[in-house]
Design an enzyme around this catalytic site. Structure first.
Site, PDB file in Angstrom:
ATOM      1  CG  ASP A 100      -1.878  -1.126   1.300  1.00 56.72           C
ATOM      2  OD1 ASP A 100      -1.582  -2.179   0.717  1.00 56.72           O
ATOM      3  OD2 ASP A 100      -2.933  -0.972   1.938  1.00 56.72           O
TER       4      ASP A 100
ATOM      5  CG  HIS B 136      -8.608   2.366  -0.149  1.00 56.86           C
ATOM      6  ND1 HIS B 136      -9.245   3.419   0.468  1.00 56.86           N
ATOM      7  CD2 HIS B 136      -8.331   1.468   0.839  1.00 56.86           C
ATOM      8  CE1 HIS B 136      -9.335   3.183   1.763  1.00 56.86           C
ATOM      9  NE2 HIS B 136      -8.789   2.007   2.018  1.00 56.86           N
TER      10      HIS B 136
END
Length: 558
Positions: free
Chosen positions: A128, A189
């Site tokens: 991430d 996301h």
């Protein structure tokens, strides 16, 4: 007339005061000369007002580049990577056309790739990023120049951090430059639902426009879902699924859409290994993921079964913050290699986790973990608020407090008179009569003054509610009240660090933001209800404030 107890005539005393005041004005001391180029900090250190206090953070770039600066050469086929790197580092922005060009050219390349990528070693795998552009630059320092190093990113480029669009534009520009050596997977996301709930949509609208956001949403739907690295490792963002039996199941997904809230595509993006992975008390392969509010936890047995069935060595994933930047899970019985590995590449996540970040370098059948720390970056107020919008409630609250304090100033004699009028057994106030409704009557004017004082009190409470909203940190919500302790935001990063002292504290505080968020309509409804309740409470508190009641009664009868 009362005597002044031998202290002399009152007139003479006042004349002396006036004379003293006039003399003080006429013989005013010269003001000391102040050097406004020097400012003394709270700790006593001095800094120049002509220079930046935080020298680690460069001054913002105030221009948008020309096409000659933006493109690498006259063919206009590739952006200038070095220019973009420095321009974004200084918070520079592109023109709308240039930003759309990068996103659309990158989208063409992503759309042409299969659901399941295949690549050989050597390669560097990254977790991430979450809008931490300055740490992304550090990642490339640690991992190697993209011109010479092959990269695989596991998703979650946006949200939570305030430099998400810079991350997208730079990574997509790298994809245009190195389409066969840099790969980008989709994270949970990279979807409309989460980017609308968190910060990415707001960031796009603040820095560019909604058209840029829509172009990103289209591009995110083109991101591949998984990769097989060196024919040994399955690389995905989240985890396994009850519907994932063979790699062909991934190849057969229709990925060009918003991720559903259940099913194989959802699980690839959302699933996690069990917290007690390898020491489970359950024999189930999959358990409902109550932390995320969707998808599953998968067990050690599920991982081993999948790896053996598909002749793979390990699962490399991201999706979960790690204190050390990575985590190796229990080794498989057959190969002695970790069954699952988690990589997280956002150091000091949200500026409060205090975690290290890591990348995984695989070369010559040797796996190395490279850790790195966070890099200083510019500061943004929550939700890209400007300082005036953010600070007005504080100013309003203080002004109303000052006004009430001024009105509350009274002599001891007035207080005695007030206590006499409110002594026990005093008669109840008379009901409004016809005379009281006359605007010229004393009673009417007194009641108007009283109502105005009470209104100021209510206004003070309302400003207090707004101030508390300004202090709310939208990204970090405590389990017990939805906000950090009052004042921590005003203290900046240091105040938040004191409120959250460890990685585990931060993870627990932030746990509810790891869930699948409610819909936009539900969020708006909840916010409206919270605000209405807070304002109602503020009004009720003001109406029951004894000091305000006393003040309004005293001023209306004076």
């Amino acid at each position: 007339m009362e005597s002044n107890n031998g202290t002399g005539a009152p007139g003479a005393f006042h004349t002396q005061q006036v004379d003293n005041a006039i003399r003080a004005i006429q013989h005013k001391r010269p003001l000391p000369e102040i050097d406004f180029t020097i400012h003394t900090m709270e700790d006593g250190s001095q800094v120049s007002t002509m220079e930046r206090v935080c020298k680690d953070v460069q001054a913002p770039a105030m221009f948008k580049p020309s096409d000659e600066q933006f493109f690498e050469d006259e063919t206009h086929t590739k952006p200038d990577i070095q220019f973009l790197k420095q321009h974004f580092y200084r918070e520079g922005r592109l023109t709308e056309e240039q930003a759309l060009w990068i996103i659309r050219e990158g989208t063409k390349l992503l759309r042409a790739e299969p659901n399941l990528l295949e690549m050989d070693a050597p390669i560097t795998v990254c977790g991430d990023v979450h809008g931490q552009y300055y740490d992304l630059m550090k990642l490339f320092e640690v991992g190697g120049d993209p011109a010479e190093t092959r990269y695989l990113f596991l998703g979650d480029y946006v949200d939570r951090g305030y430099f998400s669009i810079e991350c997208v534009l730079y990574l997509w520009a790298l994809k245009i430059h190195y389409p066969k050596t840099l790969w980008l997977l989709r994270g949970n996301h990279e979807c409309r639902h989460l980017t609308d709930y968190f910060t990415f949509k707001l960031e796009c609208k603040h820095k560019y426009s909604e058209a840029i956001y829509e172009a990103c949403m289209e591009s995110f739907c083109c991101l591949p879902l998984a990769a097989v690295m060196n024919k040994q490792f399955l690389c995905i963002h989240g985890g396994l699924s009850p519907e994932l039996h063979t790699l062909d199941d991934i190849r057969n997904i229709d990925r060009f859409r918003e991720p559903p809230t259940q099913g194989l595509m959802c699980d690839i993006l959302w699933a996690d290994p069990l917290e007690d992975f390898g020491q489970e008390k359950t024999t189930d392969f999959f358990v409902h993921n109550h932390v995320r509010g969707c998808s599953y936890f998968f067990s050690y047995s599920a991982a081993c079964h999948f790896l053996e069935k598909n002749n793979l060595l390990s699962i490399i994933r991201a999706h979960e913050a790690q204190d050390a930047g990575y985590r190796m899970y229990r080794k498989t019985r057959t190969t002695g290699f970790p069954s699952v590995m988690t990589i997280f590449s956002a150091p000091n996540y949200l500026d409060v986790y205090n975690n290290k970040a890591a990348v995984l370098k695989y070369e010559n059948n040797v796996m190395n973990i490279r850790q790195f720390n966070c890099t200083p970056h510019p500061y943004w107020l929550p939700n890209f608020m400007d300082v005036f919008t953010w600070s007005l409630p504080f100013v309003g609250e203080k002004i109303t407090d000052m006004l009430i304090a001024i009105l509350s100033t009274c002599s001891e004699e007035e207080l005695r008179e007030d206590s006499a009028t409110t002594s026990p057994g005093s008669a109840s106030p008379a009901l409004p009569s016809a005379a009281n409704q006359d605007p010229d009557s004393i009673e009417f004017k007194r009641r108007a003054i009283k109502n105005k004082i009470l209104a100021i009190g209510r206004l003070s409470r309302v400003f207090q509610v707004l101030r508390e909203e300004s202090e709310r940190v939208t990204e970090l919500k405590t389990v017990s009240g939805g906000r950090l302790p009052a004042g921590t935001l005003m203290l900046g990063a240091e105040g938040i660090k004191n409120a959250i002292s460890s990685f585990e504290d931060a993870r627990k505080v932030d746990l509810q933001n790891e869930r699948l968020p409610p819909s936009h309509d539900e969020v708006v409804k909840m916010q409206d209800e919270e605000r209405a309740q807070a304002l109602e409470r503020a009004t009720r508190e003001a109406d029951n404030d004894k000091k305000l009641q006393t003040l309004s009664r005293r001023l209306s009868t004076s």
